[in-house]
Scaffold this active site. Structure first.
Site, PDB file in Angstrom:
ATOM      1  N   GLU A 214      -6.794  65.892   1.122  1.00  0.00           N
ATOM      2  CA  GLU A 214      -6.932  66.604  -0.243  1.00  0.00           C
ATOM      3  C   GLU A 214      -7.646  67.876   0.040  1.00  0.00           C
ATOM      4  O   GLU A 214      -7.540  68.958  -0.745  1.00  0.00           O
ATOM      5  CB  GLU A 214      -8.129  65.836  -1.112  1.00  0.00           C
ATOM      6  CG  GLU A 214      -8.111  66.294  -2.626  1.00  0.00           C
ATOM      7  CD  GLU A 214      -8.942  65.247  -3.440  1.00  0.00           C
ATOM      8  OE1 GLU A 214     -10.137  65.465  -3.086  1.00  0.00           O
ATOM      9  OE2 GLU A 214      -8.419  64.498  -4.281  1.00  0.00           O
TER      10      GLU A 214
ATOM     11  N   GLY B   3     -16.182  66.364  -4.009  1.00  0.00           N
ATOM     12  CA  GLY B   3     -16.118  64.883  -3.983  1.00  0.00           C
ATOM     13  C   GLY B   3     -16.235  64.552  -2.635  1.00  0.00           C
ATOM     14  O   GLY B   3     -16.797  63.315  -2.337  1.00  0.00           O
ATOM     15  N   ARG B   4     -15.403  64.861  -1.821  1.00  0.00           N
ATOM     16  CA  ARG B   4     -14.997  64.203  -0.730  1.00  0.00           C
ATOM     17  C   ARG B   4     -16.041  64.703   0.431  1.00  0.00           C
ATOM     18  O   ARG B   4     -15.803  64.025   1.667  1.00  0.00           O
ATOM     19  CB  ARG B   4     -13.552  64.687  -0.174  1.00  0.00           C
ATOM     20  CG  ARG B   4     -13.122  65.930  -0.363  1.00  0.00           C
ATOM     21  CD  ARG B   4     -11.701  66.365  -0.021  1.00  0.00           C
ATOM     22  NE  ARG B   4     -11.467  67.749  -0.226  1.00  0.00           N
ATOM     23  CZ  ARG B   4     -11.254  68.434  -1.233  1.00  0.00           C
ATOM     24  NH1 ARG B   4     -11.258  67.870  -2.431  1.00  0.00           N
ATOM     25  NH2 ARG B   4     -10.790  69.520  -1.311  1.00  0.00           N
TER      26      ARG B   4
ATOM     27  N   LYS C 297     -18.648  62.457 -10.237  1.00  0.00           N
ATOM     28  CA  LYS C 297     -19.057  63.855 -10.183  1.00  0.00           C
ATOM     29  C   LYS C 297     -19.085  64.363 -11.405  1.00  0.00           C
ATOM     30  O   LYS C 297     -19.994  64.832 -12.036  1.00  0.00           O
ATOM     31  CB  LYS C 297     -18.414  64.734  -9.146  1.00  0.00           C
ATOM     32  CG  LYS C 297     -18.899  66.247  -9.013  1.00  0.00           C
ATOM     33  CD  LYS C 297     -18.124  66.973  -7.900  1.00  0.00           C
ATOM     34  CE  LYS C 297     -18.590  68.446  -7.937  1.00  0.00           C
ATOM     35  NZ  LYS C 297     -17.864  69.163  -7.020  1.00  0.00           N
TER      36      LYS C 297
ATOM     37  N   GLU D 141     -10.291  56.922 -14.521  1.00  0.00           N
ATOM     38  CA  GLU D 141     -10.300  55.341 -14.106  1.00  0.00           C
ATOM     39  C   GLU D 141     -11.847  54.973 -14.183  1.00  0.00           C
ATOM     40  O   GLU D 141     -12.077  54.031 -14.531  1.00  0.00           O
ATOM     41  CB  GLU D 141      -9.701  55.570 -12.520  1.00  0.00           C
ATOM     42  CG  GLU D 141      -8.287  55.689 -12.036  1.00  0.00           C
ATOM     43  CD  GLU D 141      -8.032  57.376 -12.230  1.00  0.00           C
ATOM     44  OE1 GLU D 141      -8.801  58.266 -12.834  1.00  0.00           O
ATOM     45  OE2 GLU D 141      -7.021  57.547 -11.479  1.00  0.00           O
TER      46      GLU D 141
ATOM     47  N   LYS E 296      -2.341  63.686 -13.333  1.00  0.00           N
ATOM     48  CA  LYS E 296      -3.247  63.366 -14.239  1.00  0.00           C
ATOM     49  C   LYS E 296      -2.939  63.494 -15.585  1.00  0.00           C
ATOM     50  O   LYS E 296      -2.959  62.889 -16.446  1.00  0.00           O
ATOM     51  CB  LYS E 296      -4.671  63.920 -13.977  1.00  0.00           C
ATOM     52  CG  LYS E 296      -5.490  63.311 -12.720  1.00  0.00           C
ATOM     53  CD  LYS E 296      -6.786  63.871 -12.674  1.00  0.00           C
ATOM     54  CE  LYS E 296      -7.631  63.804 -11.503  1.00  0.00           C
ATOM     55  NZ  LYS E 296      -8.964  64.538 -11.568  1.00  0.00           N
TER      56      LYS E 296
ATOM     57  N   HIS F 137      -0.093  45.777  17.197  1.00  0.00           N
ATOM     58  CA  HIS F 137       1.077  44.624  16.787  1.00  0.00           C
ATOM     59  C   HIS F 137       1.712  45.034  15.626  1.00  0.00           C
ATOM     60  O   HIS F 137       2.429  44.180  15.055  1.00  0.00           O
ATOM     61  CB  HIS F 137       0.473  43.298  16.628  1.00  0.00           C
ATOM     62  CG  HIS F 137      -0.342  42.995  18.117  1.00  0.00           C
ATOM     63  ND1 HIS F 137       0.282  42.328  18.868  1.00  0.00           N
ATOM     64  CD2 HIS F 137      -1.608  43.011  18.280  1.00  0.00           C
ATOM     65  CE1 HIS F 137      -0.675  42.045  19.998  1.00  0.00           C
ATOM     66  NE2 HIS F 137      -1.646  42.542  19.449  1.00  0.00           N
TER      67      HIS F 137
HETATM   68  O1  F6P Z   1      -8.718  63.540  -8.653  1.00  0.00           O
HETATM   69  C1  F6P Z   1      -9.376  64.098  -7.424  1.00  0.00           C
HETATM   70  C2  F6P Z   1     -10.680  63.985  -7.349  1.00  0.00           C
HETATM   71  O2  F6P Z   1     -11.289  64.976  -8.118  1.00  0.00           O
HETATM   72  C3  F6P Z   1     -11.392  64.009  -6.258  1.00  0.00           C
HETATM   73  O3  F6P Z   1     -11.635  65.134  -5.659  1.00  0.00           O
HETATM   74  C4  F6P Z   1     -12.739  63.273  -6.657  1.00  0.00           C
HETATM   75  O4  F6P Z   1     -13.344  62.759  -5.243  1.00  0.00           O
HETATM   76  C5  F6P Z   1     -12.232  62.262  -7.494  1.00  0.00           C
HETATM   77  O5  F6P Z   1     -11.266  62.864  -8.363  1.00  0.00           O
HETATM   78  C6  F6P Z   1     -13.453  61.744  -8.381  1.00  0.00           C
HETATM   79  O6  F6P Z   1     -13.921  62.458  -9.153  1.00  0.00           O
HETATM   80  P1  F6P Z   1     -15.483  62.268  -9.944  1.00  0.00           P
HETATM   81  O7  F6P Z   1     -16.436  62.015  -8.926  1.00  0.00           O
HETATM   82  O8  F6P Z   1     -15.730  63.403 -10.552  1.00  0.00           O
HETATM   83  O9  F6P Z   1     -14.911  60.999 -10.577  1.00  0.00           O
END
Ligand code: F6P
Length: 566
Positions: free
Chosen positions: A375, A289-290, A225, A231, A530, A406
């Site tokens: 979240e 995002g979620r 987003k 990452e 972060k 199990h």
């Molecule tokens: O760190 C949490 C977050 O902001 C989530 O809410 C989001 O889904 C995820 O990181 C990834 O964010 P982006 O889509 O901006 O890379």
């Protein structure tokens, strides 16, 4: 509630001061406390014995979902009181504000309009004076055009060979949703295409996704987003280097254009990364995002199952949106499920909630719901910044049945903690399951039904003794029961059913956030870690001294460095 100091009912007063009353001081909350005390340890056995109509009155059909709420620790009065609380806390007002594009994400000053992502083409959904539906469908059409090319093998890589492996690089909402939905709808997917989902900054994740990949036929979807997530950008940069090295085309923009597309709200960062923004699939800051996998974030899914099945899924989402927006409280499934969570968290001290899909294809559904729920509602301040004095979002967890039986079901049956659970199952297996494996489906579902029954009704000491259990083992082989479950059944896990399920949980989470009075749409809690990681990294990579580390972390960094050099 002390009978001498009744608190006003929201409906009766309707004024602003009343709206600021803390949840646990509300008349309706106190009424639930009293009711809980009266119920005491009333057993589901008693509730079922006393009421032959219980199942009928506690079952609901919404779209393709049949939901049995009867094995929950509730009576008709519980429902009435929970609905009173939902009214008092004005869940419906907040819902309507969300659906009409108001900026209900108050800490980020944003609208919350994931429901617009599945609004039919002819509908109108406004925020900030603008109808967003045309842009939603413009992007869906753009995605469809692209997906069709990949599916038709006419999207060619730099060497002229068609793409056959799609690697999604994203994390959190840019990973969990598409990965979960791809697995869920695999029987509907083009089996000639391969999909991988890379999220972790642990290089092993990317390595495993690429170890057997042919760069000439690999397409990367970089989904973020913000397009600044550490990452994702780290993995995407590595993927770009891998591709250009392997194709021997360093600096070749055309190679990047053929092998990289982006999904983002941030065109500037996409361009800075080197992806042509004509190959960017857009979404908007009013999509959390979620809550995003039915937006362009679903591109890998659309490539897998095709635009028509993707639209079927959107129709499923929309059906549940319409239900949530219009059904009366007493028959409003997301509202009822949400209020059940309030009941267990607030009045039964339940701290976790298990989601147990009896479906291999829904293996990642609990992980997806973890982000959606935790979240969203893992908060301890109210919308206006005051601390909460009540439990908010539960720990959500689960794995598919029958595997969990199990592993941890022992605790569900005989442990000391109450774990409300959702059991999810389907009458028919996936459409492409071969005949010789279809027979196992009844066995799978027999286990779902049996677990719900055992959890609710247990086995008394008398029953155990009557089954010739030796006296000294009777306490061990007695099952207390009274462990609540909700059962969600549908005919088959189709795209439309998946949409209905996901929207159901989205709205359930919404309801709970509204009652707890937290902002379900921000996630400030992930920022501190972060920021600290950015500070610590130079200490690991360059051996720099990082001022201000606490003693424990400084010592761990020291250990890490010495281990690394052994
Ligand atoms: O760190 C949490 C977050 O902001 C989530 O809410 C989001 O889904 C995820 O990181 C990834 O964010 P982006 O889509 O901006 O890379």
């Amino acid at each position: 509630m002390s009978a001498s100091t009744p608190l006003p009912r929201a409906e009766a007063t309707g004024d602003r001061a009343e709206a600021a009353i803390a949840l646990d001081r509300r008349y309706e909350w106190k009424a639930l406390e009293e009711h809980r005390a009266q119920l005491g340890s009333t057993h589901l056995r008693e509730l079922f014995d006393a009421d032959p109509e219980r199942v009928d009155r506690n079952s609901l059909r919404v779209g393709d979902l049949h939901v049995d709420l009867s094995k929950n620790l509730v009576t008709d009065r519980t429902w009435r009181l929970l609905i009173d609380l939902a009214r008092a806390t004005r869940v419906a007002d907040l819902r309507d504000a969300m659906l009409s594009g108001e900026h209900i994400n108050v800490t980020e000053d944003r609208a919350v309009l994931h429901t617009a992502l599945r609004a039919p083409r002819e509908s109108v959904v406004r925020t900030d004076g603008q109808d967003v539906v045309p842009q939603v469908h413009r992007v869906l059409d753009h995605m469809a055009g692209f997906a069709e090319k990949v599916r038709a093998r006419t999207w060619l890589g730099r060497t002229g060979r068609p793409v056959t492996r799609v690697v999604n690089i994203g994390i959190g909402g840019s990973d969990l949703g598409p990965a979960m939905a791809y697995e869920a709808l695999r029987p509907y997917s083009d089996r000639g295409l391969e999909f991988r989902f890379v999220s972790n900054v642990d290089g092993s994740d990317l390595h495993e996704a690429l170890i057997d990949a042919d760069p000439a036929t690999t397409l990367f979807v970089v989904a973020s987003k913000t397009f600044t997530t550490q990452e994702t950008i780290t993995n995407a940069a590595e993927a770009k280097r891998w591709l250009l090295d392997a194709l021997g085309r360093e600096g070749d923009d055309e190679a990047v254009a053929r092998h990289f597309v982006a999904v983002s709200t941030n065109a500037d960062e996409v361009a800075r990364f080197g992806i042509d923004t004509t190959h960017m699939f857009e979404f908007w800051d009013w999509v959390g995002g979620r809550y995003s996998y039915d937006s362009a974030v679903g591109l890998p899914l659309m490539i897998a199952v095709g635009p028509e099945q993707f639209r079927e899924m959107l129709r499923g989402f929309h059906l549940m949106d319409e239900h949530f927006a219009t059904a009366p409280a007493e028959a409003n499934l997301p509202l009822l499920l949400g209020m059940l969570g309030i009941w267990y968290g607030g009045f039964h001290e339940a701290h976790t909630h298990a989601v147990l899909p009896y479906s291999h294809h829904l293996a990642s559904f609990p992980a997806y719901l973890q982000q959606l729920d935790m979240e969203s509602n893992g908060k301890s301040v109210q919308r206006d910044g005051r601390p909460v004095a009540w439990n908010t979002g539960p720990v959500v967890w689960g794995t598919p049945g029958t595997n969990g039986q199990h592993a941890y079901f022992q605790l569900l049956h005989q442990g000391t903690r109450l774990v409300p659970a959702d059991l999810i199952g389907f009458a028919r297996p996936g459409p492409d399951l071969p005949d010789h494996l279809r027979g196992q489906h009844d066995l799978l579902m027999a286990n779902l039904f049996a677990q719900g029954q055992a959890l609710a009704f247990g086995r008394t000491a008398e029953e155990a003794a009557a089954e010739d259990v030796p006296a000294h083992l009777v306490p061990h082989r007695t099952f207390p029961g009274n462990r609540p479950t909700t059962t969600i059944l549908a005919g088959q896990l189709t795209p439309a059913v998946l949409g209905q399920l996901v929207a159901l949980y989205e709205h359930k989470v919404f309801v709970q956030g509204a009652v707890w009075n937290v902002n379900s749409f921000d996630q400030w809690g992930v920022q501190l870690g972060k920021a600290l990681a950015k500070r610590v990294e130079p200490a690991l990579t360059d051996g720099e001294d990082v001022p201000g580390l606490d003693a424990s972390t400084a010592s761990l960094v020291e250990q890490y460095r010495s281990f690394r050099h052994r």
